[in-house]
Motif scaffolding. Structure first.
Motif, short mmCIF file in Angstrom:
data_model
loop_
_atom_site.label_atom_id
_atom_site.label_comp_id
_atom_site.label_asym_id
_atom_site.label_seq_id
_atom_site.Cartn_x
_atom_site.Cartn_y
_atom_site.Cartn_z
N ALA A 188 0.84 -1.21 0.00
CA ALA A 188 0.00 0.00 0.00
C ALA A 188 0.87 1.25 0.00
N PHE A 189 1.93 1.26 0.81
CA PHE A 189 2.87 2.39 0.80
C PHE A 189 3.50 2.54 -0.57
N ARG A 190 3.92 1.43 -1.13
CA ARG A 190 4.58 1.47 -2.44
C ARG A 190 3.65 2.06 -3.51
N GLN A 191 2.38 1.68 -3.45
CA GLN A 191 1.43 2.16 -4.44
C GLN A 191 1.23 3.67 -4.36
N GLU A 192 1.45 4.25 -3.18
CA GLU A 192 1.30 5.70 -3.01
C GLU A 192 2.63 6.44 -3.15
N GLY A 193 3.63 5.76 -3.70
CA GLY A 193 4.87 6.44 -4.04
C GLY A 193 5.95 6.43 -2.98
N PHE A 194 5.79 5.65 -1.93
CA PHE A 194 6.81 5.57 -0.88
C PHE A 194 7.83 4.49 -1.21
N GLU A 195 9.07 4.77 -0.90
CA GLU A 195 10.08 3.72 -0.82
C GLU A 195 10.01 3.13 0.58
N VAL A 196 10.30 1.85 0.71
CA VAL A 196 10.15 1.18 2.00
C VAL A 196 11.41 0.40 2.35
N PRO A 256 -8.12 3.06 -1.47
CA PRO A 256 -8.65 4.42 -1.49
C PRO A 256 -8.60 5.09 -0.11
N ALA A 257 -8.89 4.33 0.95
CA ALA A 257 -8.84 4.89 2.30
C ALA A 257 -7.41 5.28 2.66
N PHE A 258 -6.45 4.45 2.25
CA PHE A 258 -5.06 4.75 2.53
C PHE A 258 -4.59 5.96 1.73
N LYS A 259 -5.01 6.05 0.48
CA LYS A 259 -4.66 7.21 -0.34
C LYS A 259 -5.18 8.50 0.28
N ALA A 260 -6.41 8.45 0.80
CA ALA A 260 -6.98 9.64 1.45
C ALA A 260 -6.14 10.03 2.67
N LEU A 261 -5.65 9.03 3.41
CA LEU A 261 -4.79 9.30 4.56
C LEU A 261 -3.47 9.93 4.12
N VAL A 262 -2.85 9.35 3.12
CA VAL A 262 -1.57 9.88 2.62
C VAL A 262 -1.75 11.29 2.07
N ASP A 263 -2.86 11.55 1.40
CA ASP A 263 -3.13 12.89 0.89
C ASP A 263 -3.21 13.90 2.04
N VAL A 281 -1.68 13.64 4.92
CA VAL A 281 -0.31 13.81 5.41
C VAL A 281 0.45 14.79 4.52
N ARG A 282 0.38 14.58 3.22
CA ARG A 282 1.14 15.42 2.30
C ARG A 282 0.64 16.85 2.26
N ALA A 283 -0.65 17.06 2.59
CA ALA A 283 -1.21 18.41 2.59
C ALA A 283 -0.98 19.15 3.90
N SER A 284 -0.57 18.42 4.94
CA SER A 284 -0.42 19.02 6.26
C SER A 284 0.77 19.97 6.33
N LYS A 285 0.62 21.04 7.08
CA LYS A 285 1.69 22.01 7.32
C LYS A 285 2.48 21.67 8.58
N SER A 286 2.09 20.61 9.28
CA SER A 286 2.78 20.23 10.51
C SER A 286 4.11 19.56 10.19
N ASP A 287 5.01 19.59 11.16
CA ASP A 287 6.34 19.01 10.98
C ASP A 287 6.41 17.55 11.42
N VAL A 288 5.62 17.22 12.44
CA VAL A 288 5.55 15.85 12.95
C VAL A 288 4.07 15.47 13.02
N ALA A 308 -2.05 15.40 15.39
CA ALA A 308 -2.71 14.10 15.25
C ALA A 308 -3.83 14.24 14.23
N LEU A 309 -3.82 13.41 13.21
CA LEU A 309 -4.86 13.50 12.18
C LEU A 309 -6.23 13.09 12.72
N PHE A 310 -6.25 12.15 13.67
CA PHE A 310 -7.49 11.71 14.29
C PHE A 310 -7.41 12.04 15.78
N GLU A 311 -7.95 13.18 16.14
CA GLU A 311 -7.83 13.66 17.52
C GLU A 311 -8.65 12.80 18.48
#
Length: 321
Positions: free
Chosen positions: A96-104, A174-181, A183-190, A257-260
């Motif tokens: 799933a990570f690989r499909q969203e462009g991550f190296e693992v 699709p649920a994982f892609k939404a999560l990764v999106d 993350v990538r849109a967040s302005k947070s550092d951690v 935290a994405l899910f507070e």
């Protein structure tokens, strides 16, 4: 048979105790024991994470250079391997990570020698590197060891994800892609997926993301370089997980935290365990493995995962004769 009024009264007492301004005797005893364990562990001078045995069993041409060059996302995935194989849900997660462009890079903490492992060809295709590490220090030590071995502190990356096998999923791409999106849109550092307020506020470590600011300032690499091989899970949680977020905030990093957690129930804030169904309804694409193990006969728990994922996990629970 006790009636429902009894259970309601017990629930009322439990919630009342959670709000009282004192520590209960049982909790105090647990805290005292964990403090004693920590004191003894550090008196014994635990070894550094990099002192453990570490064998690379698969690696692409240049993991620390060409394979993780600028503009790339990297996941350091740690899995405990009690047998010389890799769990089915780990392969699914890495793909799933690989499909969203991550190296693992996969790090297997294991009591088994590297040469005894059987690796699925699909896993080899999905990973930049696969390492077998002496089973000491748990996840934080394994992440730290990989950062040091592959010299990741000197590589320009957009983000690094620390992940482990304590969650099963994602339940759909699709649920994982939404999560990764997100993350990538967040302005947070951690970024963490979930937060916990016990014993202090922190991002839970089964999925932690470090973005460019944390990486470029060297704060991520510095933190990893200090990790030691602590002897048990409680100590790793107490010393590393519950303090890590606040240490990052003290350096001026923005943490999110994405899910507070439920703001009305902070004393029982481990949402991934206590309110897993609510989390999944909000788009959280995972189930905690401990929830599955404890509720494997619960129809609601079983229905939370795709059938093939559940069946693969159940097959792995059958102990070899």
């Amino acid at each position: 048979m006790q009636n429902s009024g009894y259970f309601k009264f017990r629930a009322f007492l439990w919630h009342l105790k959670q709000k009282l301004p004192y520590v209960r005797r049982r909790e105090y005893a647990v805290m005292a024991q964990r403090y004693e364990q920590a004191l003894l562990a550090f008196m014994a001078k635990p070894s550094m994470a990099t002192d453990a045995g570490f064998t690379v069993v698969h690696q692409r041409a240049d993991v620390a250079g060409e394979a993780t060059s600028a503009g790339r996302d990297l996941c350091l995935f740690v899995s405990y391997a009690p047998q010389p194989t890799v769990k089915a849900h780990v392969l699914h997660h890495i793909q799933a990570f690989r499909q969203e462009g991550f190296e693992v890079i996969l790090i297997l903490n294991s009591p088994h020698a590297a040469e005894t492992f059987t690796l699925d060809p699909a896993l080899v295709v999905a990973c930049e590197a696969i390492c077998v590490r002496e089973n000491t220090g748990l996840d934080f030590a394994a992440w730290a060891h990989a950062v040091d071995h592959f010299k990741l502190g000197t590589v320009e990356l957009d983000r690094v994800v620390l992940a482990n096998d304590s969650i099963i999923g994602p339940v759909s791409q699709p649920a994982f892609k939404a999560l990764v999106d997100r993350v990538r849109a967040s302005k947070s550092d951690v970024i963490g997926l979930t937060e916990n307020w016990a014993p202090r506020w922190h991002l839970q470590s089964f999925f932690l993301v470090f973005q460019r600011e944390a990486l470029q300032r060297g704060l991520f690499a510095q933190a990893m370089a200090s990790i030691q091989n602590l002897p048990n899970k409680d100590l790793v949680i107490d010393v590393y997980e519950t303090h890590f977020t606040l240490a990052m905030k003290a350096q001026g990093l923005r943490c999110e935290a994405l899910f507070e957690a439920d703001p009305h129930n902070l004393y029982k804030a481990n949402s991934i365990y206590y309110r897993w169904a609510s989390l999944m309804e909000r788009g959280f694409p995972y189930l905690k493995v401990s929830v599955l193990a404890e509720g494997q006969h619960n129809p609601a728990v079983r229905a939370a995962l795709p059938a093939e994922m559940l069946q693969a996990w159940e097959r792995e629970q059958v102990k070899p004769k």
